[in-house]
Structure formats: C-alpha cells, structure tokens
Design an enzyme around this catalytic site. Structure first.
Site, PDB file in Angstrom:
ATOM      1  N   ALA A  69       0.870  -1.182   0.000  1.00 20.61           N
ATOM      2  CA  ALA A  69       0.000   0.000   0.000  1.00 20.61           C
ATOM      3  C   ALA A  69       0.910   1.237   0.000  1.00 20.61           C
ATOM      4  CB  ALA A  69      -0.961   0.016   1.180  1.00 20.61           C
TER       5      ALA A  69
ATOM      6  N   HIS B 121       3.162   4.562  -0.550  1.00 25.21           N
ATOM      7  CA  HIS B 121       2.921   5.991  -0.722  1.00 25.21           C
ATOM      8  C   HIS B 121       4.283   6.677  -0.837  1.00 25.21           C
ATOM      9  CE1 HIS B 121       4.067   6.097   3.476  1.00 25.21           C
ATOM     10  NE2 HIS B 121       3.056   5.291   3.790  1.00 25.21           N
TER      11      HIS B 121
ATOM     12  N   GLY C 287       6.035   8.276   1.187  1.00 28.71           N
ATOM     13  CA  GLY C 287       6.947   8.012   2.306  1.00 28.71           C
ATOM     14  C   GLY C 287       7.817   6.800   2.014  1.00 28.71           C
ATOM     15  N   HIS C 288       7.180   5.732   1.541  1.00 27.14           N
ATOM     16  CA  HIS C 288       7.945   4.525   1.181  1.00 27.14           C
ATOM     17  C   HIS C 288       8.939   4.847   0.049  1.00 27.14           C
ATOM     18  CE1 HIS C 288       4.100   2.464   2.620  1.00 27.14           C
ATOM     19  NE2 HIS C 288       5.025   1.950   3.416  1.00 27.14           N
TER      20      HIS C 288
ATOM     21  N   GLN D 127       3.096  -9.889  13.218  1.00 29.09           N
ATOM     22  CA  GLN D 127       3.264  -8.631  13.962  1.00 29.09           C
ATOM     23  C   GLN D 127       1.942  -7.924  14.232  1.00 29.09           C
ATOM     24  OE1 GLN D 127       5.767  -6.841  10.781  1.00 29.09           O
ATOM     25  NE2 GLN D 127       4.672  -4.960  11.240  1.00 29.09           N
TER      26      GLN D 127
ATOM     27  N   GLY E 156      11.967   3.985   8.283  1.00 25.97           N
ATOM     28  CA  GLY E 156      11.457   5.331   8.523  1.00 25.97           C
ATOM     29  C   GLY E 156      11.445   5.712   9.995  1.00 25.97           C
TER      30      GLY E 156
ATOM     31  N   GLN F 100      10.372   0.934  16.164  1.00 18.97           N
ATOM     32  CA  GLN F 100      10.781  -0.175  15.295  1.00 18.97           C
ATOM     33  C   GLN F 100      12.227   0.019  14.833  1.00 18.97           C
ATOM     34  OE1 GLN F 100       8.202  -1.791  12.031  1.00 18.97           O
ATOM     35  NE2 GLN F 100       9.373  -0.426  10.750  1.00 18.97           N
TER      36      GLN F 100
ATOM     37  N   ARG G 182      -2.399   3.309   6.477  1.00 16.57           N
ATOM     38  CA  ARG G 182      -3.678   3.286   7.210  1.00 16.57           C
ATOM     39  C   ARG G 182      -4.528   4.540   6.956  1.00 16.57           C
ATOM     40  NH1 ARG G 182      -0.286   0.471  10.740  1.00 16.57           N
ATOM     41  NH2 ARG G 182      -1.067  -1.609  11.267  1.00 16.57           N
TER      42      ARG G 182
END
Ligand code: AMP
Length: 285
Positions: free
Chosen positions: A32, A34, A36-37, A61, A149, A155, A189
């Site tokens: 999914a 965007h 940012g990725h 997870q 990120g 994480q 999300r």
C-alpha cells in the site's frame, strides 16, 4: 524491474550481483505504498547499485486480526509505483516462503526497555513479530544497508539494536517522516480514514508542533495534557502521548533529562490507529 516471489530466485539474483561487487540496499514494507515509502527507495538508490523492496504483510506482527484483514493490499499499483521510482527488485513472497513450517524463525534476543514502552505496551507481541520478519528478510537479502522510517521510531531503534547485538554487517539508515500538505504523516492506514476524519487527523501534527514550541518553557506534564486535550477535541482517542529520550525511548520527567527529546503519539480515529512522532530537541554531541 525484476519481481521475485520465491526466496531461492531472489537469493540467486543477489548472489550474482554481489559477485560483481555491487552494493545492495533493502527497503522492507507491507505495501500500500505511498511517497513516504518511495523516499526510502530514493535514499537507498543514492547509496547502492541495487535496491530491493519487499512487500509482505507480516501476520506475526499484528495483535489485532481485524487490522490484519483490513490492511490495504494492492500489488499491481505498488509494482507500478516501484517501477516509476526505478527500483531494481520487488520481492513479494507469500507466507509459506517467509515461514516454511520446517524453519525456526523466532529470534531470541532481548531488547530491554525498548520493546516494553509505547507500542510494546499497547500492541502485545507486535515487536516479536516485527523482529522475526525483519531478521528473516535480512537473512534472505543480506543487504549492505537497510532503510527504515523515523515514522516507526521504536521499530527503527529495535532493529538498530538487533543489528548491533548480531554484530551484523548491515547498516541501518533512518529516513525522515514524509507528511501530507496539512501535516498528517503519510501512512497506508490513512486510506481507511473517511475524508472528514483525514482532515481532522492533522491534529496529531498540530499537537506535536505545539509540544515542540513549548518544550523548553512548560513542564512536560502540562505539554502532554495539552496534546491529549487537542487530540480529544477533534475526536481522537489517544492511547499515549509520551515525551521520551530518543535513544532509550524511556519517558523523561523534565527538559534537562535528555539532549535528544522525542514526542511519540498513538491515537485512534474511530477504528483506525495512527502513530506519529517529532524530535523536540536534538543537541546530541
Ligand atoms: P510499512 O509498510 O508501514 O511497514 O512501512 C515500511 C517502511 O516505510 C517503514 O520503515 C516505515 O517507517 C516507513 N514509512 C512509513 N510511513 C512513512 C512516512 N510517512 N515517511 C517516511 N517513511 C515512512
């Protein structure tokens, strides 16, 4: 762009590239995609000869089966975005490839306080699952560097710690948070937010900015209370708004406790859980 679904095929491809001395950058994602990725892909492409992006919605997870089922999946669109970004390799395995029944994939490392606070407190088992999949993917890809990120700051801190404990040859590069024009951090999300709620969701960024403005003048309890009140006022149900030391991720009680201060937030807009964070002070030597 090469698309691999099988571990063996990907490993054969990477081995041939490594033999030629080429550098491999790795961007793990759950799809999914965007902008940012794509910023992580761009960072990897700058440093490496070959960028491998994985798309795998990791079931281990998710602490919430509803969240897992509703997680956005659109491989053709993702592949198109990765192609446009000139990604060399997309790795899109199924669950059996990542977790074959005869392979032990759990990781037995301890992360001290890094895994018990914030996301670890509210999403039981999340980080065990995340560490399991990142470790498995790193064993498959064996990249020179992994790109993650700051959006998922906890994480990234846990993966850094894992690489350190394993004395891994892979380095981690942590990339800044990309935001929508009105400030909401980009996230897969966000697609699940109704348009009006997406507009309201900018309140997370506003709360973080306010905290940054006041960090050296107001006491931290007041800052946290103001942030929670702002989130509540637009309809968020905050889970936490913490002010922590950016390395240990433990809460601090006053400004002078840390030279590297980060505010971290998780909040529900209806059934959509969003997280975000902002560096409030960074005077690390
Ligand atoms: P995900 O697909 O949500 O697991 O995210 C994959 C990677 O993209 C993680 O390292 C995230 O931290 C990173 N990421 C997610 N959202 C953003 C964003 N808005 N800006 C930069 N990186 C991001």
């Amino acid at each position: 762009m090469y698309i691999f679904k099988k571990v063996e095929d990907l490993q054969e491809f990477i081995a041939a590239k490594k033999e030629k001395g080429l550098k491999i950058g790795f961007v793990p994602t759950m799809g999914a995609l965007h902008k940012g990725h794509i910023s992580l892909i761009d960072a990897s492409k700058k440093d490496n000869d070959i960028t491998v992006c994985s798309i795998f919605v990791n079931p281990t997870q998710f602490d919430n089966t509803d969240d897992l089922q509703k997680y956005a999946r659109n491989l053709p669109k993702d592949a198109e975005m990765l192609g446009l970004a000139e990604t060399e390799v997309l790795f899109a395995p199924n669950v059996q490839e990542i977790y074959p029944p005869d392979l032990k994939t759990e990781v037995n490392l301890k992360f001290g306080g890094l895994t018990t606070v914030m996301e670890g407190r509210f999403r039981i088992g999340h980080f065990e699952g995340m560490v399991q999949v990142v470790n498995r993917l790193l064993e498959i890809v064996r990249p020179d560097a992994i790109y993650m990120g700051q959006k998922d700051i906890q994480q990234a801190a846990i993966v850094s710690n894992m690489l350190m404990q394993q004395k891994s040859a892979t380095k981690i590069v942590i990339c800044p948070i990309l935001r929508e024009d009105h400030g909401l951090a980009m996230s897969s999300r966000n697609e699940r937010l109704e348009p009006a709620d997406r507009e309201k969701a900018k309140a997370i960024h506003e709360a973080l900015l306010k905290a940054k403005e006041n960090i050296s003048t107001l006491d931290l309890d007041t800052i946290k209370k103001q942030a929670q009140d702002h989130l509540l006022s637009v309809g968020f149900k905050p889970e936490y708004f913490e002010i922590v030391d950016g390395d240990s991720l433990q809460s601090i009680s006053q400004y002078s406790d840390s030279k590297y201060i980060v505010a971290c937030v998780a909040a529900f807009m209806k059934d959509v859980r969003l997280i975000d964070n902002m560096i409030l002070r960074n005077e690390k030597a």
